[in-house]
Motif scaffolding. Sequence first.
Motif, PDB file in Angstrom:
ATOM      1  N   ASN A 296     -16.511   4.417  59.594  1.00 47.25           N
ATOM      2  CA  ASN A 296     -16.873   4.136  58.203  1.00 47.25           C
ATOM      3  C   ASN A 296     -16.944   2.616  58.021  1.00 47.25           C
ATOM      4  OD1 ASN A 296     -14.133   3.200  57.789  1.00 47.25           O
ATOM      5  ND2 ASN A 296     -13.542   5.348  57.587  1.00 47.25           N
ATOM      6  N   ARG A 297     -17.384   2.201  56.848  1.00 47.74           N
ATOM      7  CA  ARG A 297     -17.549   0.777  56.563  1.00 47.74           C
ATOM      8  C   ARG A 297     -16.217   0.032  56.694  1.00 47.74           C
ATOM      9  NH1 ARG A 297     -17.082  -3.182  52.849  1.00 47.74           N
ATOM     10  NH2 ARG A 297     -18.840  -4.614  52.571  1.00 47.74           N
ATOM     11  N   HIS A 298     -15.131   0.658  56.235  1.00 43.84           N
ATOM     12  CA  HIS A 298     -13.828  -0.011  56.283  1.00 43.84           C
ATOM     13  C   HIS A 298     -13.426  -0.324  57.729  1.00 43.84           C
ATOM     14  CE1 HIS A 298      -9.986  -1.355  54.735  1.00 43.84           C
ATOM     15  NE2 HIS A 298      -9.413  -0.674  55.710  1.00 43.84           N
ATOM     16  N   ALA A 299     -13.693   0.592  58.646  1.00 46.66           N
ATOM     17  CA  ALA A 299     -13.364   0.349  60.056  1.00 46.66           C
ATOM     18  C   ALA A 299     -14.158  -0.847  60.585  1.00 46.66           C
ATOM     19  CB  ALA A 299     -13.649   1.596  60.884  1.00 46.66           C
ATOM     20  N   LEU A 300     -15.422  -0.953  60.187  1.00 47.11           N
ATOM     21  CA  LEU A 300     -16.238  -2.099  60.591  1.00 47.11           C
ATOM     22  C   LEU A 300     -15.692  -3.385  59.983  1.00 47.11           C
ATOM     23  CD1 LEU A 300     -18.728  -3.346  61.950  1.00 47.11           C
ATOM     24  CD2 LEU A 300     -20.062  -2.653  59.931  1.00 47.11           C
ATOM     25  N   VAL A 301     -15.327  -3.350  58.726  1.00 50.38           N
ATOM     26  CA  VAL A 301     -14.777  -4.529  58.054  1.00 50.38           C
ATOM     27  C   VAL A 301     -13.479  -4.966  58.728  1.00 50.38           C
ATOM     28  CG1 VAL A 301     -13.707  -5.308  55.892  1.00 50.38           C
ATOM     29  CG2 VAL A 301     -15.925  -4.151  55.847  1.00 50.38           C
ATOM     30  N   GLU A 302     -12.638  -4.021  59.101  1.00 48.26           N
ATOM     31  CA  GLU A 302     -11.407  -4.372  59.812  1.00 48.26           C
ATOM     32  C   GLU A 302     -11.721  -5.123  61.101  1.00 48.26           C
ATOM     33  OE1 GLU A 302      -8.691  -1.208  60.627  1.00 48.26           O
ATOM     34  OE2 GLU A 302      -8.324  -0.796  58.509  1.00 48.26           O
TER      35      GLU A 302
ATOM     36  N   PRO B  10     -14.126 -11.621  50.652  1.00 46.88           N
ATOM     37  CA  PRO B  10     -13.667 -10.429  49.928  1.00 46.88           C
ATOM     38  C   PRO B  10     -13.399  -9.225  50.834  1.00 46.88           C
ATOM     39  CG  PRO B  10     -15.549 -11.420  48.818  1.00 46.88           C
ATOM     40  CD  PRO B  10     -15.393 -12.129  50.121  1.00 46.88           C
ATOM     41  N   ASP B  11     -14.128  -9.128  51.956  1.00 43.60           N
ATOM     42  CA  ASP B  11     -13.870  -8.013  52.870  1.00 43.60           C
ATOM     43  C   ASP B  11     -12.508  -8.165  53.543  1.00 43.60           C
ATOM     44  OD1 ASP B  11     -16.182  -6.476  52.440  1.00 43.60           O
ATOM     45  OD2 ASP B  11     -17.344  -7.735  53.790  1.00 43.60           O
ATOM     46  N   PHE B  12     -12.140  -9.399  53.890  1.00 47.50           N
ATOM     47  CA  PHE B  12     -10.813  -9.632  54.447  1.00 47.50           C
ATOM     48  C   PHE B  12      -9.744  -9.297  53.405  1.00 47.50           C
ATOM     49  CE2 PHE B  12      -7.318 -12.749  55.336  1.00 47.50           C
ATOM     50  CZ  PHE B  12      -6.783 -12.066  56.414  1.00 47.50           C
ATOM     51  N   ALA B  13     -10.009  -9.662  52.162  1.00 52.90           N
ATOM     52  CA  ALA B  13      -9.077  -9.320  51.081  1.00 52.90           C
ATOM     53  C   ALA B  13      -8.907  -7.810  50.993  1.00 52.90           C
ATOM     54  CB  ALA B  13      -9.575  -9.887  49.751  1.00 52.90           C
ATOM     55  N   ALA B  14     -10.002  -7.077  51.139  1.00 57.80           N
ATOM     56  CA  ALA B  14      -9.929  -5.609  51.082  1.00 57.80           C
ATOM     57  C   ALA B  14      -9.083  -5.049  52.212  1.00 57.80           C
ATOM     58  CB  ALA B  14     -11.336  -5.013  51.119  1.00 57.80           C
ATOM     59  N   VAL B  15      -9.162  -5.671  53.389  1.00 62.44           N
ATOM     60  CA  VAL B  15      -8.339  -5.224  54.518  1.00 62.44           C
ATOM     61  C   VAL B  15      -6.863  -5.470  54.207  1.00 62.44           C
ATOM     62  CG1 VAL B  15      -7.774  -5.654  56.953  1.00 62.44           C
ATOM     63  CG2 VAL B  15     -10.160  -5.476  56.237  1.00 62.44           C
ATOM     64  N   LEU B  16      -6.543  -6.641  53.663  1.00 61.57           N
ATOM     65  CA  LEU B  16      -5.147  -6.929  53.321  1.00 61.57           C
ATOM     66  C   LEU B  16      -4.628  -6.010  52.219  1.00 61.57           C
ATOM     67  CD1 LEU B  16      -4.843 -10.825  53.357  1.00 61.57           C
ATOM     68  CD2 LEU B  16      -3.933  -9.193  55.004  1.00 61.57           C
ATOM     69  N   GLU B  17      -5.501  -5.662  51.267  1.00 61.35           N
ATOM     70  CA  GLU B  17      -5.103  -4.829  50.137  1.00 61.35           C
ATOM     71  C   GLU B  17      -5.010  -3.350  50.490  1.00 61.35           C
ATOM     72  OE1 GLU B  17      -8.028  -5.705  47.163  1.00 61.35           O
ATOM     73  OE2 GLU B  17      -7.283  -7.746  46.873  1.00 61.35           O
ATOM     74  N   SER B  18      -5.663  -2.946  51.547  1.00 62.91           N
ATOM     75  CA  SER B  18      -5.747  -1.529  51.901  1.00 62.91           C
ATOM     76  C   SER B  18      -4.374  -0.941  52.220  1.00 62.91           C
ATOM     77  CB  SER B  18      -6.678  -1.359  53.101  1.00 62.91           C
ATOM     78  OG  SER B  18      -6.741  -0.011  53.481  1.00 62.91           O
TER      79      SER B  18
ATOM     80  N   ALA C 231      -4.087   1.850  53.970  1.00 65.00           N
ATOM     81  CA  ALA C 231      -4.179   2.493  55.275  1.00 65.00           C
ATOM     82  C   ALA C 231      -5.134   1.706  56.160  1.00 65.00           C
ATOM     83  CB  ALA C 231      -4.678   3.931  55.116  1.00 65.00           C
ATOM     84  N   ASP C 232      -4.817   1.666  57.450  1.00 63.60           N
ATOM     85  CA  ASP C 232      -5.658   0.960  58.409  1.00 63.60           C
ATOM     86  C   ASP C 232      -6.493   1.963  59.192  1.00 63.60           C
ATOM     87  OD1 ASP C 232      -4.432  -1.494  57.706  1.00 63.60           O
ATOM     88  OD2 ASP C 232      -2.763  -1.058  59.050  1.00 63.60           O
TER      89      ASP C 232
ATOM     90  N   SER D  83      -7.793   1.175  62.206  1.00 60.10           N
ATOM     91  CA  SER D  83      -7.588   0.984  63.639  1.00 60.10           C
ATOM     92  C   SER D  83      -6.136   0.627  63.944  1.00 60.10           C
ATOM     93  CB  SER D  83      -8.512  -0.118  64.169  1.00 60.10           C
ATOM     94  OG  SER D  83      -8.026  -1.394  63.805  1.00 60.10           O
ATOM     95  N   ALA D  84      -5.754   0.961  65.161  1.00 63.80           N
ATOM     96  CA  ALA D  84      -4.412   0.608  65.624  1.00 63.80           C
ATOM     97  C   ALA D  84      -4.260  -0.910  65.701  1.00 63.80           C
ATOM     98  CB  ALA D  84      -4.146   1.249  66.984  1.00 63.80           C
ATOM     99  N   GLN D  85      -5.349  -1.616  66.035  1.00 62.21           N
ATOM    100  CA  GLN D  85      -5.292  -3.069  66.118  1.00 62.21           C
ATOM    101  C   GLN D  85      -4.914  -3.672  64.766  1.00 62.21           C
ATOM    102  OE1 GLN D  85      -8.983  -5.192  66.535  1.00 62.21           O
ATOM    103  NE2 GLN D  85      -7.966  -6.993  67.372  1.00 62.21           N
ATOM    104  N   THR D  86      -5.516  -3.182  63.692  1.00 57.80           N
ATOM    105  CA  THR D  86      -5.193  -3.693  62.361  1.00 57.80           C
ATOM    106  C   THR D  86      -3.749  -3.371  62.008  1.00 57.80           C
ATOM    107  OG1 THR D  86      -7.500  -3.468  61.685  1.00 57.80           O
ATOM    108  CG2 THR D  86      -5.877  -3.699  59.933  1.00 57.80           C
ATOM    109  N   SER D  87      -3.306  -2.170  62.323  1.00 59.24           N
ATOM    110  CA  SER D  87      -1.910  -1.801  62.063  1.00 59.24           C
ATOM    111  C   SER D  87      -0.954  -2.708  62.821  1.00 59.24           C
ATOM    112  CB  SER D  87      -1.659  -0.337  62.456  1.00 59.24           C
ATOM    113  OG  SER D  87      -2.401   0.532  61.640  1.00 59.24           O
ATOM    114  N   ASP D  88      -1.293  -3.016  64.068  1.00 50.88           N
ATOM    115  CA  ASP D  88      -0.453  -3.913  64.867  1.00 50.88           C
ATOM    116  C   ASP D  88      -0.419  -5.315  64.267  1.00 50.88           C
ATOM    117  OD1 ASP D  88       0.013  -1.801  66.589  1.00 50.88           O
ATOM    118  OD2 ASP D  88      -1.358  -2.531  68.152  1.00 50.88           O
TER     119      ASP D  88
END
Length: 194
Positions: A63-69, A111-119, A121-122, A124-129
């Motif tokens: 999905n788009r969120h995974a790409l943004v991450e 703003p996409d980075f902000a969305a990742v920080l605000e999310s 749920a992640d 990808s495992a990389q984002t969670s790490d």
Amino acid sequence: MLEGVTPRAGQGTELRADAVRNRARILRIAREQLAAGDTSLQLNAIARLAGVGVGTVYRHFPNRHALVEALSAERFRELIAEAQAAVAADDPRVGLHRLLRFALDRMLDDPDFAAVLESAADASAQTSDMRAELDQAVTGLLDRARLSGAIRDGVEAEDVRRLLCGVHHAVRSGGGARRDLYLDVLLEGLRPPR
């Protein structure tokens, strides 16, 4: 494991060479789209521009969120490095202020980075790490700040991230000229009650 690659059930940690090339091409096209002002990041359009099938894009980024991450990974690493530097600062309150300013500037710039920080749920495992690594550094900073009497008890790394997201929203919704004031209010609110 390859950077930014999340293994799926039944999939090894290594991608085939053609899959690595396809993923890199998809990310390059997505970055080009963003640079050109197209923030929609429509996966079908990216597939067409990258010269790969839509299924290929969705295999890498469901999905788009995974790409943004994936696109935000570099900024996330920069934020982690800044948090680690803040922990090492002589004055933890100064380190925290510098970290919050750095993070807010990156959020306002992307703003996409902000969305990742605000999310909550992640994708990808990389984002969670990376989120765990960031929280660990911020926790160390908050612990030092508490010991020095600069931060109230009970404030956790996740609280700071949520509060910063609130400041980000306030600045984006028309308070741009008041960014420094909002950051000062946040820092003052983190102090122990008088």
